[in-house]
Design a protein around this motif. Structure first.
Motif, PDB file in Angstrom:
ATOM      1  N   ARG A  32      -8.264   4.524  -0.051  1.00 20.66           N
ATOM      2  CA  ARG A  32      -7.212   3.634   0.439  1.00 20.66           C
ATOM      3  C   ARG A  32      -7.141   2.406  -0.451  1.00 20.66           C
ATOM      4  O   ARG A  32      -8.148   1.921  -0.926  1.00 20.66           O
ATOM      5  N   LYS A  33      -5.947   1.901  -0.633  1.00 21.03           N
ATOM      6  CA  LYS A  33      -5.715   0.713  -1.445  1.00 21.03           C
ATOM      7  C   LYS A  33      -5.143  -0.378  -0.555  1.00 21.03           C
ATOM      8  O   LYS A  33      -4.396  -0.099   0.378  1.00 21.03           O
ATOM      9  N   VAL A  34      -5.492  -1.599  -0.857  1.00 15.05           N
ATOM     10  CA  VAL A  34      -4.961  -2.754  -0.137  1.00 15.05           C
ATOM     11  C   VAL A  34      -4.262  -3.639  -1.159  1.00 15.05           C
ATOM     12  O   VAL A  34      -4.860  -4.028  -2.161  1.00 15.05           O
ATOM     13  N   TRP A  35      -2.983  -3.924  -0.908  1.00 17.49           N
ATOM     14  CA  TRP A  35      -2.196  -4.734  -1.819  1.00 17.49           C
ATOM     15  C   TRP A  35      -1.487  -5.849  -1.071  1.00 17.49           C
ATOM     16  O   TRP A  35      -1.155  -5.714   0.099  1.00 17.49           O
ATOM     17  N   ALA A  36      -1.226  -6.925  -1.790  1.00 17.61           N
ATOM     18  CA  ALA A  36      -0.342  -7.967  -1.271  1.00 17.61           C
ATOM     19  C   ALA A  36       1.090  -7.420  -1.339  1.00 17.61           C
ATOM     20  O   ALA A  36       1.365  -6.453  -2.066  1.00 17.61           O
ATOM     21  N   ALA A  37       2.000  -8.018  -0.620  1.00 20.73           N
ATOM     22  CA  ALA A  37       3.362  -7.492  -0.443  1.00 20.73           C
ATOM     23  C   ALA A  37       4.073  -7.133  -1.746  1.00 20.73           C
ATOM     24  O   ALA A  37       4.718  -6.090  -1.838  1.00 20.73           O
ATOM     25  N   MET A  38       3.928  -7.952  -2.765  1.00 18.77           N
ATOM     26  CA  MET A  38       4.689  -7.688  -3.990  1.00 18.77           C
ATOM     27  C   MET A  38       4.225  -6.424  -4.708  1.00 18.77           C
ATOM     28  O   MET A  38       4.962  -5.870  -5.515  1.00 18.77           O
ATOM     29  N   ASP A  39       3.029  -5.927  -4.399  1.00 23.23           N
ATOM     30  CA  ASP A  39       2.506  -4.720  -5.042  1.00 23.23           C
ATOM     31  C   ASP A  39       2.583  -3.474  -4.155  1.00 23.23           C
ATOM     32  O   ASP A  39       2.187  -2.395  -4.581  1.00 23.23           O
ATOM     33  N   CYS A  40       3.075  -3.614  -2.934  1.00 22.11           N
ATOM     34  CA  CYS A  40       3.132  -2.486  -2.002  1.00 22.11           C
ATOM     35  C   CYS A  40       4.138  -1.430  -2.470  1.00 22.11           C
ATOM     36  O   CYS A  40       5.010  -1.702  -3.292  1.00 22.11           O
ATOM     37  N   ILE A  41       4.015  -0.251  -1.913  1.00 19.67           N
ATOM     38  CA  ILE A  41       4.935   0.847  -2.224  1.00 19.67           C
ATOM     39  C   ILE A  41       6.311   0.499  -1.644  1.00 19.67           C
ATOM     40  O   ILE A  41       6.428   0.109  -0.483  1.00 19.67           O
ATOM     41  N   LYS A  42       7.318   0.642  -2.455  1.00 19.16           N
ATOM     42  CA  LYS A  42       8.690   0.327  -2.037  1.00 19.16           C
ATOM     43  C   LYS A  42       9.308   1.519  -1.309  1.00 19.16           C
ATOM     44  O   LYS A  42       8.844   2.653  -1.438  1.00 19.16           O
ATOM     45  N   ALA A  43      10.367   1.271  -0.560  1.00 19.29           N
ATOM     46  CA  ALA A  43      10.994   2.295   0.280  1.00 19.29           C
ATOM     47  C   ALA A  43      11.452   3.524  -0.502  1.00 19.29           C
ATOM     48  O   ALA A  43      11.478   4.625   0.031  1.00 19.29           O
ATOM     49  N   ASN A  44      11.789   3.368  -1.760  1.00 14.33           N
ATOM     50  CA  ASN A  44      12.278   4.500  -2.552  1.00 14.33           C
ATOM     51  C   ASN A  44      11.172   5.191  -3.349  1.00 14.33           C
ATOM     52  O   ASN A  44      11.453   6.042  -4.185  1.00 14.33           O
ATOM     53  N   GLN A  45       9.921   4.850  -3.088  1.00 11.29           N
ATOM     54  CA  GLN A  45       8.798   5.430  -3.826  1.00 11.29           C
ATOM     55  C   GLN A  45       8.006   6.398  -2.948  1.00 11.29           C
ATOM     56  O   GLN A  45       7.945   6.234  -1.725  1.00 11.29           O
ATOM     57  N   PRO A  46       7.382   7.421  -3.588  1.00 15.25           N
ATOM     58  CA  PRO A  46       6.561   8.365  -2.824  1.00 15.25           C
ATOM     59  C   PRO A  46       5.394   7.643  -2.143  1.00 15.25           C
ATOM     60  O   PRO A  46       4.804   6.728  -2.707  1.00 15.25           O
ATOM     61  N   GLY A  47       5.082   8.057  -0.935  1.00 17.15           N
ATOM     62  CA  GLY A  47       3.963   7.480  -0.194  1.00 17.15           C
ATOM     63  C   GLY A  47       4.348   6.355   0.738  1.00 17.15           C
ATOM     64  O   GLY A  47       3.537   5.891   1.530  1.00 17.15           O
TER      65      GLY A  47
END
Length: 123
Positions: A32-47
């Motif tokens: 599992r990865k933990v990211w701040a908001a700017m690095d999170c997976i975007k709605a159009n990305q897998p996962g």
């Protein structure tokens, strides 16, 4: 309202270590990865659909207790998908007479995440 990406990065870094420990303790094969908001997976990305998003909040105020001004910080959070909601989680609260430093706020957010999210990963 003020977005604090610097605090988000500090909390994400500290929580990432705790998540890795929880994964090791349960012998999970998933990383599992933990990211701040700017690095999170975007709605159009897998996962994106498997991502747990937490919106952390810090509320500051000054109150008068026992004849003196006290600074209060309430550190909490919710998840937009409804997994963690305000009524189901207990915030971390700091009360002190002096100014409350960002380090203490960051520590309170990490404690909140450890008690709510990371604790569930351990089970």
């Amino acid at each position: 309202m003020q977005t604090r990406n610097d605090l988000a990065e500090r909390v994400a870094s500290a929580v990432q270590g705790k998540v890795q420990e929880a994964g090791s303790a349960t012998q999970s094969k998933y990383t599992r990865k933990v990211w701040a908001a700017m690095d999170c997976i975007k709605a159009n990305q897998p996962g994106f659909d498997r991502q747990l998003t937490m919106q952390l909040t810090v509320k500051r105020q000054t109150t008068f207790v026992d004849g003196a001004n006290q600074n209060v910080v309430v550190a909490s959070g919710t998840s937009p998908d409804g997994l963690f909601q305000d009524r189901e989680v207990q915030p971390e609260i700091i009360i002190q007479s002096g100014a409350i430093a960002d380090d203490a706020v960051s520590d309170a957010l990490v404690k909140f995440m450890d008690r709510t999210v990371v604790a569930r990963l351990r089970h």
